[in-house]
Enzyme design. Structure first.
Site, PDB file in Angstrom:
ATOM      1  N   GLY A  13       0.781  -1.231   0.000  1.00 20.77           N
ATOM      2  CA  GLY A  13       0.000   0.000   0.000  1.00 20.77           C
ATOM      3  C   GLY A  13       0.810   1.276   0.000  1.00 20.77           C
ATOM      4  O   GLY A  13       0.333   2.319   0.457  1.00 20.77           O
ATOM      5  N   LYS A  14       2.027   1.231  -0.543  1.00 20.16           N
ATOM      6  CA  LYS A  14       2.859   2.440  -0.554  1.00 20.16           C
ATOM      7  C   LYS A  14       2.204   3.583  -1.316  1.00 20.16           C
ATOM      8  O   LYS A  14       2.274   4.739  -0.891  1.00 20.16           O
ATOM      9  CB  LYS A  14       4.234   2.153  -1.178  1.00 20.16           C
ATOM     10  CG  LYS A  14       5.140   1.264  -0.368  1.00 20.16           C
ATOM     11  CD  LYS A  14       6.555   1.224  -0.935  1.00 20.16           C
ATOM     12  CE  LYS A  14       6.593   0.831  -2.395  1.00 20.16           C
ATOM     13  NZ  LYS A  14       6.065  -0.536  -2.638  1.00 20.16           N
ATOM     14  N   THR A  15       1.566   3.273  -2.453  1.00 18.19           N
ATOM     15  CA  THR A  15       1.012   4.348  -3.277  1.00 18.19           C
ATOM     16  C   THR A  15      -0.203   4.976  -2.613  1.00 18.19           C
ATOM     17  O   THR A  15      -0.367   6.204  -2.628  1.00 18.19           O
ATOM     18  CB  THR A  15       0.664   3.817  -4.682  1.00 18.19           C
ATOM     19  OG1 THR A  15       1.834   3.243  -5.265  1.00 18.19           O
ATOM     20  CG2 THR A  15       0.180   4.951  -5.582  1.00 18.19           C
ATOM     21  N   LYS A  31       8.153   9.835  -8.144  1.00 19.82           N
ATOM     22  CA  LYS A  31       8.439   8.398  -8.193  1.00 19.82           C
ATOM     23  C   LYS A  31       9.720   8.233  -8.999  1.00 19.82           C
ATOM     24  O   LYS A  31       9.704   8.337 -10.229  1.00 19.82           O
ATOM     25  CB  LYS A  31       7.279   7.669  -8.867  1.00 19.82           C
ATOM     26  CG  LYS A  31       7.488   6.172  -9.063  1.00 19.82           C
ATOM     27  CD  LYS A  31       7.036   5.391  -7.849  1.00 19.82           C
ATOM     28  CE  LYS A  31       7.087   3.888  -8.145  1.00 19.82           C
ATOM     29  NZ  LYS A  31       6.551   3.103  -7.019  1.00 19.82           N
ATOM     30  N   GLU A  97       8.306   8.221  -3.561  1.00 23.24           N
ATOM     31  CA  GLU A  97       7.881   6.829  -3.381  1.00 23.24           C
ATOM     32  C   GLU A  97       8.839   5.875  -4.079  1.00 23.24           C
ATOM     33  O   GLU A  97       9.048   5.965  -5.288  1.00 23.24           O
ATOM     34  CB  GLU A  97       6.461   6.616  -3.921  1.00 23.24           C
ATOM     35  CG  GLU A  97       5.968   5.194  -3.713  1.00 23.24           C
ATOM     36  CD  GLU A  97       4.621   4.910  -4.348  1.00 23.24           C
ATOM     37  OE1 GLU A  97       4.226   3.731  -4.380  1.00 23.24           O
ATOM     38  OE2 GLU A  97       3.961   5.861  -4.819  1.00 23.24           O
ATOM     39  N   GLY A  98       9.370   4.949  -3.308  1.00 25.56           N
ATOM     40  CA  GLY A  98      10.254   3.943  -3.875  1.00 25.56           C
ATOM     41  C   GLY A  98       9.486   2.837  -4.579  1.00 25.56           C
ATOM     42  O   GLY A  98       8.253   2.855  -4.664  1.00 25.56           O
ATOM     43  N   ALA A  99      10.223   1.862  -5.095  1.00 27.62           N
ATOM     44  CA  ALA A  99       9.636   0.679  -5.722  1.00 27.62           C
ATOM     45  C   ALA A  99       9.951  -0.522  -4.843  1.00 27.62           C
ATOM     46  O   ALA A  99      11.122  -0.794  -4.556  1.00 27.62           O
ATOM     47  CB  ALA A  99      10.204   0.475  -7.126  1.00 27.62           C
ATOM     48  N   GLY A 100       8.908  -1.227  -4.395  1.00 27.03           N
ATOM     49  CA  GLY A 100       9.138  -2.384  -3.542  1.00 27.03           C
ATOM     50  C   GLY A 100       9.736  -1.998  -2.202  1.00 27.03           C
ATOM     51  O   GLY A 100       9.444  -0.933  -1.650  1.00 27.03           O
TER      52      GLY A 100
END
Length: 205
Positions: A13-15, A31, A97-100
């Protein structure tokens, strides 16, 4: 205020949490790496969900393959280089926001945590309840501590059994504030902005 949103893994649920914080702080959003889903990127979701007049900075890398960034880049004959990332200049708060998770590889020589270290940003760690989340959370906390990175927020996304929450908070530094995000199954602008108005930041005691 600039903060890097990461998670204890994928699909935590980061996004959604990034959208809520973007709306809460009336922040800009960036991003750095979008890996796959180019037809509806995380930046597009933030634009849809976080309210009007949100400044969205373009991704440094937009990669076609929905996979780990190092694999997506390799599929296009690219190598992601840390030196290519430049923090956007803005007078607004900025949500990155990072990825993973922290140990997602950007290349054979660089991980997501290396990008956070390069950008020298405080961190918000998104945690979601699932079997194994305690292990993943504590490993993420250890990795941040070992790198000397400041965990500003621990974001508890959704509901947690009391036994799970207690252990997670026991291992979280007292300087880290706690943000609780309610379950958000079908995010849209109305639900995101409504949550953003109500979230509270708790001192960890």
């Amino acid at each position: 205020m600039k903060i890097f949103i990461t998670g204890i893994g994928t699909e935590v649920g980061k996004t959604v949490c990034s959208a809520i914080l973007t709306a809460c702080y009336q922040a800009a959003y960036w991003k750095p790496v979008q890996s796959g889903d180019l037809q509806y990127t995380d930046s597009m979701k933030i634009d849809d969900w976080a309210g009007v007049d949100v400044t969205i900075y373009p991704e440094t890398y937009r990669l076609q393959l929905a996979a780990s960034p190092h694999q997506s880049a390799a599929a296009e004959g690219l190598t992601i280089r840390l030196d290519d990332f430049r923090l956007p200049e803005t007078s607004h708060p900025l949500i990155i926001e990072g990825a993973g998770g922290l140990m997602v590889p950007l290349s054979d020589n660089a991980l997501m945590i290396d990008l956070i270290e390069k950008l020298a940003l405080p961190v918000a760690l998104v945690v979601r309840n699932y079997l194994g989340c305690i292990n993943h959370t504590l490993l993420s906390l250890m990795a941040l501590q070992q790198r000397g990175l400041y965990l500003k927020y621990l974001i508890l996304n959704g509901s947690f059994p009391s036994d799970t929450e207690r252990i997670i908070l026991k291992h979280t530094d007292k300087s880290t504030a706690i943000i609780r995000i309610p379950e958000t199954k079908n995010p849209d602008r109305a639900s995101i902005t409504n949550i953003a108005k109500k979230i509270s930041i708790e001192n960890h005691e």
